[in-house]
Each structure stands twice: as C-alpha cells, then as structure tokens.
Design a protein around this motif. Structure first.
Motif, short mmCIF file in Angstrom:
data_model
loop_
_atom_site.label_atom_id
_atom_site.label_comp_id
_atom_site.label_asym_id
_atom_site.label_seq_id
_atom_site.Cartn_x
_atom_site.Cartn_y
_atom_site.Cartn_z
N ASP A 18 0.83 -1.21 0.00
CA ASP A 18 0.00 0.00 0.00
C ASP A 18 0.86 1.26 0.00
O ASP A 18 0.58 2.22 -0.73
N VAL A 19 1.90 1.26 0.82
CA VAL A 19 2.77 2.43 0.89
C VAL A 19 3.50 2.63 -0.44
O VAL A 19 3.58 3.76 -0.96
N ALA A 20 3.99 1.57 -1.03
CA ALA A 20 4.70 1.66 -2.31
C ALA A 20 3.76 2.13 -3.42
O ALA A 20 4.13 2.98 -4.25
N ARG A 21 2.54 1.60 -3.45
CA ARG A 21 1.58 2.01 -4.48
C ARG A 21 1.23 3.49 -4.35
O ARG A 21 1.13 4.20 -5.35
N GLN A 22 1.07 3.97 -3.12
CA GLN A 22 0.78 5.38 -2.92
C GLN A 22 1.96 6.23 -3.39
O GLN A 22 1.77 7.28 -4.00
N ALA A 23 3.16 5.78 -3.10
CA ALA A 23 4.36 6.53 -3.52
C ALA A 23 4.42 6.63 -5.05
O ALA A 23 4.74 7.69 -5.59
N TYR A 61 4.20 10.11 -7.16
CA TYR A 61 5.29 10.43 -8.07
C TYR A 61 4.74 10.77 -9.45
O TYR A 61 5.10 11.80 -10.04
N VAL A 62 3.87 9.92 -9.97
CA VAL A 62 3.31 10.15 -11.30
C VAL A 62 2.50 11.44 -11.34
O VAL A 62 2.63 12.25 -12.26
N GLU A 63 1.68 11.66 -10.31
CA GLU A 63 0.85 12.86 -10.27
C GLU A 63 1.72 14.12 -10.21
O GLU A 63 1.49 15.08 -10.94
N ASN A 64 2.71 14.13 -9.34
CA ASN A 64 3.58 15.31 -9.19
C ASN A 64 4.37 15.59 -10.46
O ASN A 64 4.51 16.75 -10.86
N HIS A 65 4.90 14.57 -11.08
CA HIS A 65 5.68 14.78 -12.30
C HIS A 65 4.79 15.13 -13.48
O HIS A 65 5.21 15.88 -14.37
#
Length: 67
Positions: free
Chosen positions: A28-33, A37-41
């Motif tokens: 869950d933590v990795a998927r959120q990260a 990342y995708v959203e910010n970039h």
C-alpha cells in the motif's frame, strides 16, 4: 497488473518501517508513492509545457513588470 519491484536492503527496511508506522502494508505504501510520483511529475510537465508555450507571448510585459 502484477509487477516485481526490486529494492536494496536499505530501501526495503525503510519501506517496512514506514509501513509499520502507518499500520499499512508495504504494498500500500509503495503504491501510494508511485501514484504521488506520477501525479507530481505529470503536473510539473504540464506546467513546463504551458510556460514554454505562453511565456514568450508575455515576455515583454513580464520584463516591464520586473523593472
């Protein structure tokens, strides 16, 4: 879609600690990260594109404002 993520020992330990602190699974933590990342970039790329397209149009006015 299934995926294998290979982490160094240090990365895996950090992920494990973060997940334990949040009472969540490492997955869950990795998927959120990844989502963050995708959203910010994606936002940064969109902003770069808009600036590249529109900034030259307003260059003179921006230069005057800067004086």
């Amino acid at each position: 879609m299934p995926m294998t993520l290979r982490l160094s020992d240090a990365e895996a330990d950090a992920l494990r600690r973060r997940a334990e602190l949040e009472h969540r699974s490492m997955q869950d933590v990795a998927r959120q990260a990844v989502r963050e990342y995708v959203e910010n970039h994606s936002r940064a790329e969109l902003l770069d594109h808009v600036l590249d397209e529109e900034l030259p149009r307003y260059a003179e006015a921006l230069e005057r404002l800067g004086q």
